[in-house]
Design an enzyme around this catalytic site. Structure first.
Site, PDB file in Angstrom:
ATOM      1  N   ASN A  12     -39.684   0.594 -79.485  1.00 25.38           N
ATOM      2  CA  ASN A  12     -40.290  -0.392 -78.584  1.00 25.38           C
ATOM      3  C   ASN A  12     -39.503  -1.687 -78.745  1.00 25.38           C
ATOM      4  O   ASN A  12     -39.648  -2.394 -79.741  1.00 25.38           O
ATOM      5  CB  ASN A  12     -41.759  -0.586 -78.941  1.00 25.38           C
ATOM      6  N   LYS A  19     -39.366  -2.593 -82.656  1.00 24.67           N
ATOM      7  CA  LYS A  19     -40.404  -1.914 -83.422  1.00 24.67           C
ATOM      8  C   LYS A  19     -40.153  -0.413 -83.370  1.00 24.67           C
ATOM      9  O   LYS A  19     -39.670   0.101 -82.356  1.00 24.67           O
ATOM     10  CB  LYS A  19     -41.790  -2.238 -82.855  1.00 24.67           C
ATOM     11  N   ARG A  96     -40.085   3.119 -75.083  1.00 25.12           N
ATOM     12  CA  ARG A  96     -40.999   2.476 -74.142  1.00 25.12           C
ATOM     13  C   ARG A  96     -40.186   1.636 -73.174  1.00 25.12           C
ATOM     14  O   ARG A  96     -39.434   0.749 -73.589  1.00 25.12           O
ATOM     15  CB  ARG A  96     -41.991   1.580 -74.875  1.00 25.12           C
ATOM     16  N   HIS A 184     -48.664  -1.916 -69.276  1.00 22.47           N
ATOM     17  CA  HIS A 184     -49.473  -1.470 -70.421  1.00 22.47           C
ATOM     18  C   HIS A 184     -50.010  -0.045 -70.222  1.00 22.47           C
ATOM     19  O   HIS A 184     -51.010   0.340 -70.816  1.00 22.47           O
ATOM     20  CB  HIS A 184     -50.633  -2.435 -70.703  1.00 22.47           C
ATOM     21  N   HIS A 207     -56.262  -4.788 -72.353  1.00 25.53           N
ATOM     22  CA  HIS A 207     -55.196  -4.837 -73.363  1.00 25.53           C
ATOM     23  C   HIS A 207     -54.819  -6.303 -73.527  1.00 25.53           C
ATOM     24  O   HIS A 207     -54.190  -6.903 -72.649  1.00 25.53           O
ATOM     25  CB  HIS A 207     -53.986  -4.015 -72.908  1.00 25.53           C
ATOM     26  N   LEU A 208     -55.213  -6.886 -74.654  1.00 27.30           N
ATOM     27  CA  LEU A 208     -55.055  -8.321 -74.865  1.00 27.30           C
ATOM     28  C   LEU A 208     -54.147  -8.584 -76.051  1.00 27.30           C
ATOM     29  O   LEU A 208     -54.499  -8.312 -77.197  1.00 27.30           O
ATOM     30  CB  LEU A 208     -56.425  -8.984 -75.101  1.00 27.30           C
ATOM     31  N   GLY A 209     -52.958  -9.078 -75.767  1.00 29.88           N
ATOM     32  CA  GLY A 209     -52.016  -9.475 -76.799  1.00 29.88           C
ATOM     33  C   GLY A 209     -51.208 -10.636 -76.259  1.00 29.88           C
ATOM     34  O   GLY A 209     -51.688 -11.403 -75.421  1.00 29.88           O
ATOM     35  N   ARG A 240     -46.897 -16.684 -70.452  1.00 35.70           N
ATOM     36  CA  ARG A 240     -46.861 -16.403 -69.016  1.00 35.70           C
ATOM     37  C   ARG A 240     -48.156 -16.881 -68.364  1.00 35.70           C
ATOM     38  O   ARG A 240     -49.223 -16.756 -68.949  1.00 35.70           O
ATOM     39  CB  ARG A 240     -46.666 -14.908 -68.788  1.00 35.70           C
ATOM     40  N   MET A 283     -52.477 -16.671 -80.485  1.00 37.43           N
ATOM     41  CA  MET A 283     -53.926 -16.873 -80.465  1.00 37.43           C
ATOM     42  C   MET A 283     -54.479 -17.201 -81.845  1.00 37.43           C
ATOM     43  O   MET A 283     -55.395 -18.029 -81.974  1.00 37.43           O
ATOM     44  CB  MET A 283     -54.615 -15.639 -79.884  1.00 37.43           C
ATOM     45  N   ILE A 328     -55.149  -9.185 -79.842  1.00 41.80           N
ATOM     46  CA  ILE A 328     -56.285 -10.091 -79.646  1.00 41.80           C
ATOM     47  C   ILE A 328     -57.555  -9.293 -79.396  1.00 41.80           C
ATOM     48  O   ILE A 328     -58.615  -9.590 -79.968  1.00 41.80           O
ATOM     49  CB  ILE A 328     -56.005 -11.055 -78.476  1.00 41.80           C
ATOM     50  N   GLY A 329     -57.476  -8.296 -78.553  1.00 46.20           N
ATOM     51  CA  GLY A 329     -58.662  -7.500 -78.228  1.00 46.20           C
ATOM     52  C   GLY A 329     -59.274  -6.822 -79.424  1.00 46.20           C
ATOM     53  O   GLY A 329     -60.502  -6.676 -79.510  1.00 46.20           O
ATOM     54  N   GLU A 330     -58.440  -6.430 -80.389  1.00 44.48           N
ATOM     55  CA  GLU A 330     -58.934  -5.705 -81.571  1.00 44.48           C
ATOM     56  C   GLU A 330     -59.394  -6.626 -82.689  1.00 44.48           C
ATOM     57  O   GLU A 330     -60.238  -6.229 -83.500  1.00 44.48           O
ATOM     58  CB  GLU A 330     -57.824  -4.795 -82.112  1.00 44.48           C
ATOM     59  N   GLU A 378     -49.515   3.176 -78.646  1.00 46.63           N
ATOM     60  CA  GLU A 378     -48.577   3.588 -77.604  1.00 46.63           C
ATOM     61  C   GLU A 378     -47.542   4.575 -78.126  1.00 46.63           C
ATOM     62  O   GLU A 378     -47.055   5.439 -77.382  1.00 46.63           O
ATOM     63  CB  GLU A 378     -47.882   2.352 -77.035  1.00 46.63           C
TER      64      GLU A 378
END
Length: 395
Positions: A12, A19, A96, A184, A207-209, A240, A283, A328-330, A378
């Site tokens: 990725n 990664k 990816r 995503h 999907h929040l990052g 963004r 964040m 962020i979501g997790e 992913e």
């Protein structure tokens, strides 16, 4: 390859990072979960203080400070580190790719023709695709006999209906492939695989990052999503802006003299949480800050998400499950609380204690809408598609 378990490397690539995860995968196509052998990253590529790390399950990370000039060096360094640690060499590599543009709709094996042609579609994801293709070229150069697969984030969204995918522009733009592609998708495909199969269930996944989007999902298919032609639109993100009044861009061109390159830099690198706060796109940093500008950025981020949740629910005709994933979501209970507290009209109630603990289910037992926190993966999706493609099996 014979029927066996084979090591498959998932890569990725970011603009300054690479990664990786190496899995042992059963190549018979059954549902047995891939076994993680190691994962890690090469970070700050091209900078004097670049570094790489590798972690095996149950062990402490191994870290090296190394001079990594570009992605070609990074790929070679990953293979070298795996070998030095006595970890099996990859027999296949899956990449990816954020976008396949209008031509590449499905995941596919990488050929010389593909490598040459995909560069024509950099404009659909200029922040991501160049680095991702550099990694493909590097594997090809260093290890030409290893089969490679391209796994597209856009593939999951290919069935979005025209009423949702088309921009309100003249027909010729639609014909040229100017439409909503969505991103995503590998993450959303993984989330769907973790839920009981229920074709009628109406799901909104968030999907929040650093990059962030939502998708409306039913019967394992995306019916709408917040990102559009490129990964710049939709929600407010780290750097963004998400959706903007197009008139803002016209104003910047006509009144401020912005060039295309300057607009791209503004929209991809200087906006979003960073632009609002003037502090950071991260964040965690904003949540730890007492600066009013940081609080405003947090509030605007959550506000953009909850508006989008309601819009995705409208696209589905209702909502049964809301899923949070991504960094962020997790891991950010406050963000989830700020999103959900104003969505009571969608019949969801949150268990504050479960939310604070990042529990798998954070809604109350009586909530008509189930709210879940599911860590995404992913890479597992990438390695499974890679093996499937090598074995020439249908999706």
């Amino acid at each position: 390859m014979s029927t066996a378990t084979i090591p498959v490397l998932a890569l990725n690539s970011g603009s300054s990072s690479l990664k990786f995860s190496l899995y042992l995968v059963n190549d018979t196509g059954n549902s047995q979960a891939p076994h993680l052998l190691a994962d890690g990253a090469v970070e700050r590529i091209g900078l004097p203080d670049s570094r790489m790390w590798l972690k095996r399950p149950g062990s402490s990370p191994i870290e090296n400070s190394v001079a990594i000039r570009h992605h070609h060096d990074a790929v070679a360094a990953v293979f070298s580190l795996l070998s030095a640690q006595g970890i099996p060499s990859p027999q296949a590599v899956g990449h990816r790719l954020v976008s396949g543009g209008p031509r590449y709709v499905n995941h596919q094996l990488i050929t010389a023709a593909f490598r040459a042609d995909i560069k024509n579609y950099f404009r659909f994801a200029p922040l991501h695709l160049p680095a991702e293709v550099q990694a493909i070229d590097a594997v090809t150069q260093h290890f030409p006999d290893i089969p490679q697969a391209a796994c597209f984030d856009t593939a999951f969204h290919q069935h979005i209906p025209e009423v949702a995918a088309r921009f309100p522009l003249p027909q010729n733009f639609w014909n040229e492939g100017i439409k909503k592609y969505g991103f995503h998708g590998l993450s959303y495909e993984y989330l769907v695989s973790q839920l009981p199969l229920n074709s009628k269930e109406r799901i909104v996944a968030a999907h929040l990052g650093n990059g962030a989007s939502l998708a409306a999902i039913q019967n394992s298919r995306s019916l709408d999503t917040t990102m559009g032609l490129t990964p710049t639109g939709g929600l407010i993100m780290g750097t963004r802006p998400g959706d903007l009044d197009p008139g803002v861009l016209v104003y910047l061109i006509n009144e401020k003299g912005y060039s295309g390159a300057e607009l791209e830099h503004l929209l991809d690198h200087l906006s979003g949480l960073l632009g609002i706060s003037g502090i950071s796109p991260d964040m965690q940093t904003l949540l730890a800050s007492s600066d009013p500008a940081a609080q405003l950025a947090i509030d605007m981020f959550a506000y953009s998400i909850r508006k989008a949740v309601a819009a995705m629910a409208a696209a589905l005709g209702g909502l049964d499950t809301l899923i949070f994933t991504g960094g962020i979501g997790e891991h950010a209970p406050l963000i989830r609380h700020k999103v959900c507290e104003a969505l009571g009209f969608l019949a969801m109630t949150i268990d504050d204690r479960a939310n604070a603990q990042n529990a798998p289910v954070i809604s109350t037992p009586t909530s008509p809408v189930t709210v879940r926190v599911i860590p995404t993966n992913e890479d597992i999706v990438i390695v499974r598609h890679t093996v499937r493609l090598i074995q020439n099996k249908p999706a």
